[in-house]
Enzyme design. Sequence first.
Site, PDB file in Angstrom:
ATOM      1  N   ARG A 130     -18.926  -2.752 -13.240  1.00 38.18           N
ATOM      2  CA  ARG A 130     -17.588  -1.737 -13.259  1.00 38.18           C
ATOM      3  C   ARG A 130     -17.261  -0.936 -11.967  1.00 38.18           C
ATOM      4  O   ARG A 130     -16.693   0.091 -12.058  1.00 38.18           O
ATOM      5  CB  ARG A 130     -17.854  -0.666 -14.273  1.00 38.18           C
ATOM      6  CG  ARG A 130     -18.069  -1.413 -15.762  1.00 38.18           C
ATOM      7  CD  ARG A 130     -18.214  -0.318 -16.926  1.00 38.18           C
ATOM      8  NE  ARG A 130     -18.138  -1.012 -18.303  1.00 38.18           N
ATOM      9  CZ  ARG A 130     -19.287  -1.200 -18.847  1.00 38.18           C
ATOM     10  NH1 ARG A 130     -20.253  -0.872 -18.347  1.00 38.18           N
ATOM     11  NH2 ARG A 130     -19.140  -1.743 -20.403  1.00 38.18           N
ATOM     12  N   LYS A 152      -5.077  -2.723  -3.111  1.00 38.15           N
ATOM     13  CA  LYS A 152      -4.802  -3.790  -3.938  1.00 38.15           C
ATOM     14  C   LYS A 152      -5.501  -5.072  -3.922  1.00 38.15           C
ATOM     15  O   LYS A 152      -5.770  -5.434  -2.963  1.00 38.15           O
ATOM     16  CB  LYS A 152      -3.051  -4.216  -3.588  1.00 38.15           C
ATOM     17  CG  LYS A 152      -2.257  -3.562  -4.227  1.00 38.15           C
ATOM     18  CD  LYS A 152      -0.750  -4.194  -3.719  1.00 38.15           C
ATOM     19  CE  LYS A 152       0.497  -3.164  -4.403  1.00 38.15           C
ATOM     20  NZ  LYS A 152       1.773  -3.913  -4.163  1.00 38.15           N
ATOM     21  N   GLU A 194       4.639  -9.701   8.164  1.00 37.62           N
ATOM     22  CA  GLU A 194       4.443  -8.144   7.453  1.00 37.62           C
ATOM     23  C   GLU A 194       4.243  -7.076   8.403  1.00 37.62           C
ATOM     24  O   GLU A 194       4.630  -5.958   7.928  1.00 37.62           O
ATOM     25  CB  GLU A 194       3.012  -8.355   6.789  1.00 37.62           C
ATOM     26  CG  GLU A 194       2.688  -9.344   5.399  1.00 37.62           C
ATOM     27  CD  GLU A 194       3.318  -8.919   4.427  1.00 37.62           C
ATOM     28  OE1 GLU A 194       3.906  -7.703   4.284  1.00 37.62           O
ATOM     29  OE2 GLU A 194       2.929  -9.279   3.377  1.00 37.62           O
ATOM     30  N   LYS A 236       1.884   2.028   6.444  1.00 39.80           N
ATOM     31  CA  LYS A 236       1.432   2.141   4.896  1.00 39.80           C
ATOM     32  C   LYS A 236       0.447   2.956   4.619  1.00 39.80           C
ATOM     33  O   LYS A 236       0.382   3.357   3.320  1.00 39.80           O
ATOM     34  CB  LYS A 236       0.359   0.352   5.000  1.00 39.80           C
ATOM     35  CG  LYS A 236       0.111   0.119   3.767  1.00 39.80           C
ATOM     36  CD  LYS A 236      -0.302  -1.247   3.661  1.00 39.80           C
ATOM     37  CE  LYS A 236      -0.656  -1.719   2.004  1.00 39.80           C
ATOM     38  NZ  LYS A 236      -0.806  -3.005   1.585  1.00 39.80           N
ATOM     39  N   GLU A 246       1.536   2.693  -6.855  1.00 41.59           N
ATOM     40  CA  GLU A 246       2.815   2.132  -6.756  1.00 41.59           C
ATOM     41  C   GLU A 246       3.669   2.145  -8.337  1.00 41.59           C
ATOM     42  O   GLU A 246       4.136   1.454  -8.987  1.00 41.59           O
ATOM     43  CB  GLU A 246       2.623   0.428  -6.746  1.00 41.59           C
ATOM     44  CG  GLU A 246       4.083  -0.039  -6.386  1.00 41.59           C
ATOM     45  CD  GLU A 246       3.821  -1.688  -6.087  1.00 41.59           C
ATOM     46  OE1 GLU A 246       4.515  -2.559  -6.490  1.00 41.59           O
ATOM     47  OE2 GLU A 246       3.016  -1.927  -5.237  1.00 41.59           O
ATOM     48  N   ARG A 250       5.860   3.341  -3.286  1.00 48.34           N
ATOM     49  CA  ARG A 250       4.651   2.183  -2.636  1.00 48.34           C
ATOM     50  C   ARG A 250       5.767   0.935  -2.964  1.00 48.34           C
ATOM     51  O   ARG A 250       5.309  -0.077  -1.990  1.00 48.34           O
ATOM     52  CB  ARG A 250       3.458   2.074  -3.274  1.00 48.34           C
ATOM     53  CG  ARG A 250       2.579   1.049  -2.597  1.00 48.34           C
ATOM     54  CD  ARG A 250       1.019   1.280  -3.149  1.00 48.34           C
ATOM     55  NE  ARG A 250       0.340   0.108  -2.429  1.00 48.34           N
ATOM     56  CZ  ARG A 250      -0.974   0.106  -2.550  1.00 48.34           C
ATOM     57  NH1 ARG A 250      -1.461   0.984  -3.007  1.00 48.34           N
ATOM     58  NH2 ARG A 250      -1.642  -0.903  -1.899  1.00 48.34           N
ATOM     59  N   ASN A 254       7.085  -4.042  -0.684  1.00 53.88           N
ATOM     60  CA  ASN A 254       7.139  -5.110  -1.022  1.00 53.88           C
ATOM     61  C   ASN A 254       8.506  -5.827  -0.828  1.00 53.88           C
ATOM     62  O   ASN A 254       9.141  -6.670  -1.366  1.00 53.88           O
ATOM     63  CB  ASN A 254       7.149  -5.230  -2.738  1.00 53.88           C
ATOM     64  CG  ASN A 254       5.834  -5.079  -3.114  1.00 53.88           C
ATOM     65  OD1 ASN A 254       4.765  -5.888  -2.580  1.00 53.88           O
ATOM     66  ND2 ASN A 254       5.650  -4.200  -4.059  1.00 53.88           N
ATOM     67  N   HIS A 257       9.310  -9.653  -0.764  1.00 59.28           N
ATOM     68  CA  HIS A 257       8.209 -10.062  -1.572  1.00 59.28           C
ATOM     69  C   HIS A 257       8.662 -10.717  -2.880  1.00 59.28           C
ATOM     70  O   HIS A 257       7.910 -11.793  -3.602  1.00 59.28           O
ATOM     71  CB  HIS A 257       6.951  -9.063  -1.918  1.00 59.28           C
ATOM     72  CG  HIS A 257       5.943  -8.833  -0.589  1.00 59.28           C
ATOM     73  ND1 HIS A 257       6.778  -8.644   0.717  1.00 59.28           N
ATOM     74  CD2 HIS A 257       4.928  -9.111  -0.416  1.00 59.28           C
ATOM     75  CE1 HIS A 257       5.752  -8.382   1.589  1.00 59.28           C
ATOM     76  NE2 HIS A 257       4.902  -8.597   1.000  1.00 59.28           N
ATOM     77  N   HIS A 261       7.236 -14.330  -3.197  1.00 56.40           N
ATOM     78  CA  HIS A 261       6.317 -14.676  -4.314  1.00 56.40           C
ATOM     79  C   HIS A 261       6.718 -15.774  -5.116  1.00 56.40           C
ATOM     80  O   HIS A 261       6.095 -16.668  -5.592  1.00 56.40           O
ATOM     81  CB  HIS A 261       6.013 -13.502  -5.085  1.00 56.40           C
ATOM     82  CG  HIS A 261       5.116 -12.511  -4.539  1.00 56.40           C
ATOM     83  ND1 HIS A 261       4.801 -11.158  -4.956  1.00 56.40           N
ATOM     84  CD2 HIS A 261       4.465 -12.495  -3.395  1.00 56.40           C
ATOM     85  CE1 HIS A 261       3.653 -10.570  -4.141  1.00 56.40           C
ATOM     86  NE2 HIS A 261       3.738 -11.292  -3.005  1.00 56.40           N
ATOM     87  N   HIS A 274       1.923 -17.027   2.748  1.00 53.25           N
ATOM     88  CA  HIS A 274       2.269 -15.957   2.104  1.00 53.25           C
ATOM     89  C   HIS A 274       3.396 -15.226   3.192  1.00 53.25           C
ATOM     90  O   HIS A 274       4.481 -14.880   2.623  1.00 53.25           O
ATOM     91  CB  HIS A 274       1.094 -14.719   1.683  1.00 53.25           C
ATOM     92  CG  HIS A 274       1.771 -13.561   1.502  1.00 53.25           C
ATOM     93  ND1 HIS A 274       2.458 -13.356   0.218  1.00 53.25           N
ATOM     94  CD2 HIS A 274       1.533 -12.216   2.023  1.00 53.25           C
ATOM     95  CE1 HIS A 274       2.731 -11.988   0.361  1.00 53.25           C
ATOM     96  NE2 HIS A 274       2.416 -11.321   1.276  1.00 53.25           N
TER      97      HIS A 274
END
Length: 373
Positions: A130, A152, A194, A236, A246, A250, A254, A257, A261, A274
């Site tokens: 955990r 993330k 990026e 960032k 997010e 935030r 993206n 993206h 994606h 990517h």
Amino acid sequence: MESHPAKLSSGEYVSIDLGERSYNIVVREGSLGVVDTYVGLPSAHAALIVSNTTVAPLYSATLRSAIQGRFSVVHEVRLPDGEGYKNWETLQLIFDALLSNACDRKTVLFALGGGVIGDMTGFAAASYMRGVPFVQVPTTLLAQVDSSVGGKTAINHPQGKNMIGAFYQPRLVVCDLATLDSLPLRELSAGLAEVIKYGPIADVDFMDWLDSSIAHLLARDRAALAHAVRRSCEIKAWVVGQDEKETGLRAILNFGHTFGHAIEAGMGYGIWLHGEGVAAGMVMAAELSRRLGLVDAAFVQRLTALIDRAGLPTKGPVLDSVDNAGRYLELMRIDKKSEGGEIRFVLIDGPGKAVVRSAPDALVRQVIDACCA
């Protein structure tokens, strides 16, 4: 959104302010192998270096020598290299290493590699018992300026990228600029995608600097790379500090993206890098912004030219020869920003300012048809 996030760094450090989860990003040549880089990490009996078969032979011995004085034992697991391995099966190899070595909940994980390693190690750290501490040691430009910062963590699903994961912050991020010397040119260009995104969404002055410095970055000029990594991390950190999970702001990170994606999933993970998907996606998002009246054609042309000069694709691939736009739309509806099946796009509402909003399918289809090879 203001167009100039404050510079947060102090020399070779960028701080990310998240209260008790705050941490530093070290941006310095040679930092990976310096013992003092890791001062302040929690004490533990064991550490686990998670790397891959490409990066580990280059840097794991250096990292091990720097951290072994802090731990009684340093274990290591080497994963197969590539986006195609960012899945449950490979993630289990990390858990196997932790369990077979009887690692406890104080064990510190070190993610040594690019974005795939960082994402999977972070997810393993968030999940094992955990939650155990972890450190990001990104060795690619893309990971240094984006994926290693902000917490993330995820693995891919065949139907969508990064769909299974958690928000889980590292204790430290170590960006050693020297590791970029071993990066293949294609990977360097992918990382520049990026970097480029930060200009249109947050800092038009940074976009101006990129226009004049892109050749220096491609030539791996150390001073240029240091500025690009620091400024990207500053922006960032500023965004994540206001919206860690997010729920609003935030999402602007993206930019490109949603389309990107879809390209990665539609082509098969690893066929397009990517950053390559994000590059073509930024052109699509900019063109959608233009057709919605948010930016002019000159801005789209300028961004497209910058992406092209970085050695990146400016046209998306054809994912379906019968209904290409339909296939893009199908994949984009699985995107994490979608709400009730409605696709939410990060658009440019004037240079240096981003906005998240939907757009009519018919208009998105026109953009895809215009922006695919």
